[in-house]
Design an enzyme around this catalytic site. Structure first.
Site, PDB file in Angstrom:
ATOM      1  N   LYS A 174       0.822  -1.205   0.000  1.00 46.57           N
ATOM      2  CA  LYS A 174       0.000   0.000   0.000  1.00 46.57           C
ATOM      3  C   LYS A 174       0.857   1.257   0.000  1.00 46.57           C
ATOM      4  CE  LYS A 174      -4.446  -1.472   1.737  1.00 46.57           C
ATOM      5  NZ  LYS A 174      -5.457  -1.389   2.790  1.00 46.57           N
ATOM      6  N   LYS A 204      -4.936  -8.956  -6.996  1.00 48.28           N
ATOM      7  CA  LYS A 204      -6.133  -9.177  -6.185  1.00 48.28           C
ATOM      8  C   LYS A 204      -7.283  -8.271  -6.645  1.00 48.28           C
ATOM      9  CE  LYS A 204      -6.271  -7.406  -1.985  1.00 48.28           C
ATOM     10  NZ  LYS A 204      -6.122  -7.066  -0.585  1.00 48.28           N
ATOM     11  N   LYS A 263     -11.025  -2.835  -4.018  1.00 48.29           N
ATOM     12  CA  LYS A 263     -11.842  -1.627  -4.175  1.00 48.29           C
ATOM     13  C   LYS A 263     -11.009  -0.453  -4.638  1.00 48.29           C
ATOM     14  CE  LYS A 263     -13.160  -2.527   0.572  1.00 48.29           C
ATOM     15  NZ  LYS A 263     -13.920  -2.209   1.731  1.00 48.29           N
TER      16      LYS A 263
HETATM   17  P1  AMP Z   1     -11.491  -5.038   3.316  1.00 43.81           P
HETATM   18  O1  AMP Z   1     -12.477  -4.552   2.349  1.00 43.81           O
HETATM   19  O2  AMP Z   1     -10.092  -4.826   2.892  1.00 43.81           O
HETATM   20  O3  AMP Z   1     -11.786  -4.576   4.703  1.00 43.81           O
HETATM   21  O4  AMP Z   1     -11.673  -6.618   3.333  1.00 43.81           O
HETATM   22  C1  AMP Z   1     -12.762  -7.261   3.946  1.00 43.81           C
HETATM   23  C2  AMP Z   1     -12.595  -8.761   3.881  1.00 43.81           C
HETATM   24  O5  AMP Z   1     -12.628  -9.183   2.496  1.00 43.81           O
HETATM   25  C3  AMP Z   1     -11.266  -9.254   4.428  1.00 43.81           C
HETATM   26  O6  AMP Z   1     -11.483 -10.443   5.159  1.00 43.81           O
HETATM   27  C4  AMP Z   1     -10.425  -9.522   3.210  1.00 43.81           C
HETATM   28  O7  AMP Z   1      -9.487 -10.531   3.431  1.00 43.81           O
HETATM   29  C5  AMP Z   1     -11.479  -9.969   2.208  1.00 43.81           C
HETATM   30  N1  AMP Z   1     -11.053  -9.690   0.818  1.00 43.81           N
HETATM   31  C6  AMP Z   1     -10.805  -8.474   0.271  1.00 43.81           C
HETATM   32  N2  AMP Z   1     -10.443  -8.583  -1.035  1.00 43.81           N
HETATM   33  C7  AMP Z   1     -10.468  -9.912  -1.312  1.00 43.81           C
HETATM   34  C8  AMP Z   1     -10.191 -10.688  -2.506  1.00 43.81           C
HETATM   35  N3  AMP Z   1      -9.848 -10.108  -3.647  1.00 43.81           N
HETATM   36  N4  AMP Z   1     -10.316 -12.040  -2.417  1.00 43.81           N
HETATM   37  C9  AMP Z   1     -10.695 -12.644  -1.256  1.00 43.81           C
HETATM   38  N5  AMP Z   1     -10.964 -11.978  -0.115  1.00 43.81           N
HETATM   39  C10 AMP Z   1     -10.856 -10.635  -0.132  1.00 43.81           C
END
Ligand code: AMP
Ligand code: TRP
Length: 334
Positions: free
Chosen positions: A114, A198, A201
């Site tokens: 990041k 990956k 968002k």
């Molecule tokens: P975040 O939006 O970063 O807070 O992520 C929320 C949850 O979604 C966390 O448990 C992440 O590990 C999971 N996550 C985010 N992006 C991915 C992805 N591309 N594939 C699988 N899990 C994801």
């Protein structure tokens, strides 16, 4: 023994298929199991490690709650609250930042990714972010933490922090050492534009992801434009290893239909991608459409969403404040 489940999702907008298949789908299953006490936190303190517009942040906090509910989490059964409404999280994070070691944080790959080349200019919060995450988990004595693969290293750090606190203060097993719950397969959903990156968002191109608020046309269009290669679908899954985009799309299909990757490969073996993509779009629309409709409906009912958060805050606050007090006593504060 009941399991205590804790997980967090950042309210930064555009929750997508990766969040759903990697994490939220699992939250729903855990919520449905009466052997679990579940706590799902909208981690707004984590969101501000990068700059947020205040109005958008407020909207996104509510939309994250709406998404939890639209996906099937029952707010009567699970605690849903936003992190900043329980001040113990910030306080415990400070206490734990005096336990965590610089060397441990320096190893965190998410920070390196990041921060990129701009390490000097990112917030201090982005660096210490995993300590706040450890506070989230440890305050609730969580036994299990469902997350996507990308959070595995942060959970290992949380375990190290818990153990060091327990050892340094001769506190026995005051902090429970939590277990990660990471799906064995499809725990990392990749970008539709690049199978080695990956789904995220923060990716600029909206074509790289399926958002949980996308409508039917958008989903069909994004799948049509998703990157593939020129070969047909192989006859066995080992041949997918060098074909990241094909592997990802078949993985998404498998995860949505609860098939193994081998079963999906068998279903489409020898066919070309346009045939497969048609079926994938159909399955996606069937899954995402009802979620998307529900999110949009719930977004119009701010009072309902705020009530859920307030309810959750009351329950979470009592628990977290209690644990924080004990931490303070152990450390030696009057
Ligand atoms: P975040 O939006 O970063 O807070 O992520 C929320 C949850 O979604 C966390 O448990 C992440 O590990 C999971 N996550 C985010 N992006 C991915 C992805 N591309 N594939 C699988 N899990 C994801
Ligand atoms: N860091 C996690 C992410 O970006 C979100 C998070 C914050 C979290 N606190 C947590 C996940 C506690 C599990 C448990 O996805």
């Amino acid at each position: 023994m009941k399991k205590r489940i804790f997980s967090g999702v950042q309210p930064t907008g555009n929750l997508h298929l990766g969040n759903y298949l990697g994490a939220i789908k699992n939250f729903v299953e855990l919520n449905n199991d009466n052997n679990n006490d579940c706590i799902f936190c909208v981690v707004d303190l984590h969101a501000i490690t990068v700059k947020q517009d205040p109005k958008e942040l407020r909207d996104n906090i509510r939309e994250t709650v709406a998404t939890f509910i639209a996906c099937g989490i029952n707010p009567e059964k699970s605690i849903i609250f936003n992190q900043s409404s329980v001040s113990a999280h910030s306080e415990a994070a400070w206490l734990l930042s005096c336990v965590a070691r610089m060397g441990w944080l320096n190893r965190m790959t998410q920070f390196k990714e990041k921060a990129g080349k701009d390490k000097e200019k990112v917030s201090v919060g982005l660096y210490s972010y995993p300590i706040l995450m450890a506070a989230d988990i440890l305050l609730y004595e969580a036994t299990h933490v469902p997350v996507g693969e990308d959070q595995k290293q942060h959970l290992e750090l949380c375990r190290d922090i818990a153990q060091k606190f327990n050892n340094d203060y001769f506190a026995g097993d005051f902090f429970k050492v939590p277990e990660p719950l990471i799906q064995k397969e499809f725990s990392r959903i990749m970008s539709l534009k690049d199978g080695t990156k990956k789904m995220s968002k923060s990716e600029l191109s909206d074509l790289s992801r399926i958002n949980l608020t996308d409508d039917e046309n958008l989903i069909i269009n994004k799948i049509k434009k998703a990157k593939t290669d020129s070969l047909p679908i192989p006859s066995n899954s080992k041949e997918l290893e060098m074909r990241p985009e094909a592997k990802n799309l078949l993985g998404i299909y498998s995860s949505l239909t609860n098939l193994s990757i081998d079963e999906s490969v068998k279903e489409f073996s020898g066919k070309n991608f346009s045939q497969f993509k048609e079926k994938l779009s159909q399955v996606l629309v069937e899954k995402i459409n009802p979620i998307s409709d529900k999110i949009k409906k719930l977004n119009n009912d701010k009072e309902y969403l705020d009530r859920i958060l307030l309810n959750g805050q009351k329950k979470a606050n009592e628990f977290a404040t209690n644990k924080l007090k004990k931490m303070q006593e152990i450390i030696g504060f009057l």
